[in-house]
Design a protein around this motif. Structure first.
Motif, PDB file in Angstrom:
ATOM      1  N   ASP A 212       0.388   4.554   1.860  1.00  0.00           N
ATOM      2  CA  ASP A 212       1.642   4.373   1.128  1.00  0.00           C
ATOM      3  C   ASP A 212       2.428   3.179   1.657  1.00  0.00           C
ATOM      4  O   ASP A 212       2.988   2.385   0.880  1.00  0.00           O
ATOM      5  CB  ASP A 212       2.497   5.638   1.222  1.00  0.00           C
ATOM      6  CG  ASP A 212       1.888   6.829   0.495  1.00  0.00           C
ATOM      7  OD1 ASP A 212       1.029   6.621  -0.385  1.00  0.00           O
ATOM      8  OD2 ASP A 212       2.276   7.969   0.805  1.00  0.00           O
ATOM      9  N   GLN A 213       2.495   3.044   2.978  1.00  0.00           N
ATOM     10  CA  GLN A 213       3.223   1.920   3.580  1.00  0.00           C
ATOM     11  C   GLN A 213       2.578   0.594   3.170  1.00  0.00           C
ATOM     12  O   GLN A 213       3.274  -0.386   2.876  1.00  0.00           O
ATOM     13  CB  GLN A 213       3.217   2.055   5.102  1.00  0.00           C
ATOM     14  CG  GLN A 213       3.989   3.259   5.614  1.00  0.00           C
ATOM     15  CD  GLN A 213       3.712   3.531   7.076  1.00  0.00           C
ATOM     16  OE1 GLN A 213       3.186   2.681   7.799  1.00  0.00           O
ATOM     17  NE2 GLN A 213       4.044   4.735   7.535  1.00  0.00           N
TER      18      GLN A 213
ATOM     19  N   ASP B 287      -0.369   8.336   4.648  1.00  0.00           N
ATOM     20  CA  ASP B 287       0.953   7.771   4.970  1.00  0.00           C
ATOM     21  C   ASP B 287       0.869   6.265   5.178  1.00  0.00           C
ATOM     22  O   ASP B 287       1.718   5.503   4.674  1.00  0.00           O
ATOM     23  CB  ASP B 287       1.536   8.451   6.210  1.00  0.00           C
ATOM     24  CG  ASP B 287       1.939   9.890   5.958  1.00  0.00           C
ATOM     25  OD1 ASP B 287       2.105  10.265   4.773  1.00  0.00           O
ATOM     26  OD2 ASP B 287       2.073  10.649   6.933  1.00  0.00           O
TER      27      ASP B 287
END
Length: 463
Positions: A249-250, A246
């Motif tokens: 991805d950021q 996650d």
């Protein structure tokens, strides 16, 4: 992200699209006209069971143009894989490979002269094309959407999706989360394949203790004008393991700064290996030698025992001609382990098929390229290995290389969480510019992690 929704377009039976390619021996009584149950094939061609291609329709007299960065000798294998489609549908596929593909494709779109199909090497490039040429890039037809959802993981589908619409489907694929090693040396020393990231660090220390005349790791990031890119893969793999998918991805999407503290921590973790004189650079020199050691040669010390470990993608096998690449051979690779045995991030890359026309023959060919039929034909056209797909309908037995088979197993195993190469998703000024350059400076002259990442952050486009 959720799966994209089905869209209207060419309708092909999903069962037909999922059928494997059947090649039979060509004999005088087996040639037919390609009708029901018939076969077709000229002199020197294998006969193809054209009953599997009926749903693509009669495309006699039509032509589909393909534009790509894939050039010979790989281009010849691509062209060979189209033969069944051409033989059975009557369509002609005109293939053009260019080393100037990324620069010339937007020029062609701007001039109103797009190819019918293009193979896009980066999701970021796809997104920019959709944004700049929304009336030219075609949404995938229904048959392509069906194939994508049936044969590819959600992650792969999402990388071909822009704003909820599927535009592109995967073509070839690669796996970057590998560590190359010598099976013989591991057996001789009683080493086991590490199951977690900490196990890998512990193994590294054990190698130091047991082998004072060697180093645990060897590495090289010199690659001509692209020097530095192998170091970006190191950071991306470590971000996935220390911060998680996650946060990865950021970071890739610039939702957090490039020099976010979590990314600084990841680079310092990578530096715990790459900038440790006790760990590197076996057979090649000191830490600074990593910046000048050619990537193509940096893993070879594994074979003579100068180092034990080399992190590189499955396609590093192309540099190992003359050596047996196998689990019981001279050199092989194991999965770069995750933080726990249950957390298995997987870094990789590949190309995507994108259409710029909605003519029936173009939609049919796109559907073929997204099907197991094509994946199997491409595998058969690459008997020497060095190619694979993330298409779960690919017949694994057609992959002749053990490293390709292992890569396929990881790509199609739901236990692994796939993420596309980060630099390939970033703006060019970053992913193929500042990122490469600053990671090289991080190695030599030894720039610190914070400065390195802050410099890359400053290069991120403001619009």
């Amino acid at each position: 992200m959720k799966r994209i929704q089905r869209r209207r377009g060419l309708t092909l039976a999903a069962s037909v699209a999922g059928l494997g390619l059947v090649l039979t021996a060509c004999s005088g009584g087996d040639s037919g006209d390609g009708g029901d149950g018939g076969t077709t094939g000229g002199a020197g061609e294998a006969a193809v069971d054209c009953s599997e291609f009926e749903e693509y329709g009669d495309l006699e007299g039509t032509t589909v143009t393909v534009y790509t960065s894939i050039v010979d000798p790989e281009a010849e294998q691509q062209r060979d894989s189209y033969a069944p489609f051409e033989q059975c549908t009557g369509a002609t596929i005109e293939y053009e490979g260019s080393r100037e593909f990324e620069a010339q494709l937007p020029v062609r779109l701007e001039a109103g002269n797009p190819p019918d199909i293009a193979y896009i090497p980066q999701p970021g490039f796809l997104a920019s094309l959709v944004a700049e040429y929304p009336d030219v890039v075609q949404a995938a037809p229904e048959a392509v959407v069906d194939n994508a959802n049936e044969y590819y993981s959600e992650e792969w589908v999402n990388y071909g999706t822009v704003d909820g619409t599927l535009y592109a489907t995967p073509l070839g694929a690669n796996v970057k989360s590998f560590v190359w090693y010598s099976p013989a040396l591991f057996e001789e020393n009683g080493y086991e394949i590490p199951a977690t990231w900490q196990d890998l660090l512990d193994l590294t220390d054990q190698i130091v203790e047991d082998n004072p005349d060697a180093k645990p790791w060897c590495a090289g990031i010199e690659s001509g004008d692209a020097t530095g890119w192998p170091a970006t893969d190191w950071l991306e793999d470590v971000v996935l393991r220390t911060a998680g998918p996650d946060v990865y991805d950021q970071w890739v999407n610039h939702e957090i700064p490039f020099d976010d503290p979590q990314i600084v921590a990841a680079l310092e973790e990578a530096g715990g290996i790459l900038k440790n004189e006790d760990y590197v650079n076996g057979g090649l020199g000191n830490v600074e030698s990593i910046a000048t050691a050619p990537w193509t040669e940096a893993g070879l010390p594994v074979i003579d025992g100068s180092c034990f470990l080399h992190r590189a993608a499955n396609f590093y096998a192309a540099n190992l001609e003359g050596y047996e690449v196998a689990e019981d051979g001279e050199i092989f690779a194991f999965y770069l382990p995750g933080p726990t045995e249950d957390e298995k991030p997987l870094l990789g890359g590949g190309e995507f098929v994108t259409a710029f026309s909605d003519r029936p023959e173009v939609q049919a060919f796109h559907a073929y390229l997204s099907s197991p039929q094509w994946a199997n034909a491409k595998a058969e056209s690459t008997p020497g290995g060095g190619w694979l797909s993330a298409n779960s309908g690919l017949d694994r037995d057609l992959l002749t290389s053990p490293i390709d088979q292992l890569s396929f197993d990881l790509l199609t195993d739901d236990a692994y969480t796939f993420r596309f190469d980060g630099s390939d998703q970033m703006p060019g000024a970053v992913g193929a510019g500042a990122f490469w350059r600053e990671m090289t400076a991080w190695i030599s002259p030894g720039q610190d992690a914070q400065t390195t990442l802050t410099n890359i952050e400053a290069a991120w486009p403001t619009s």
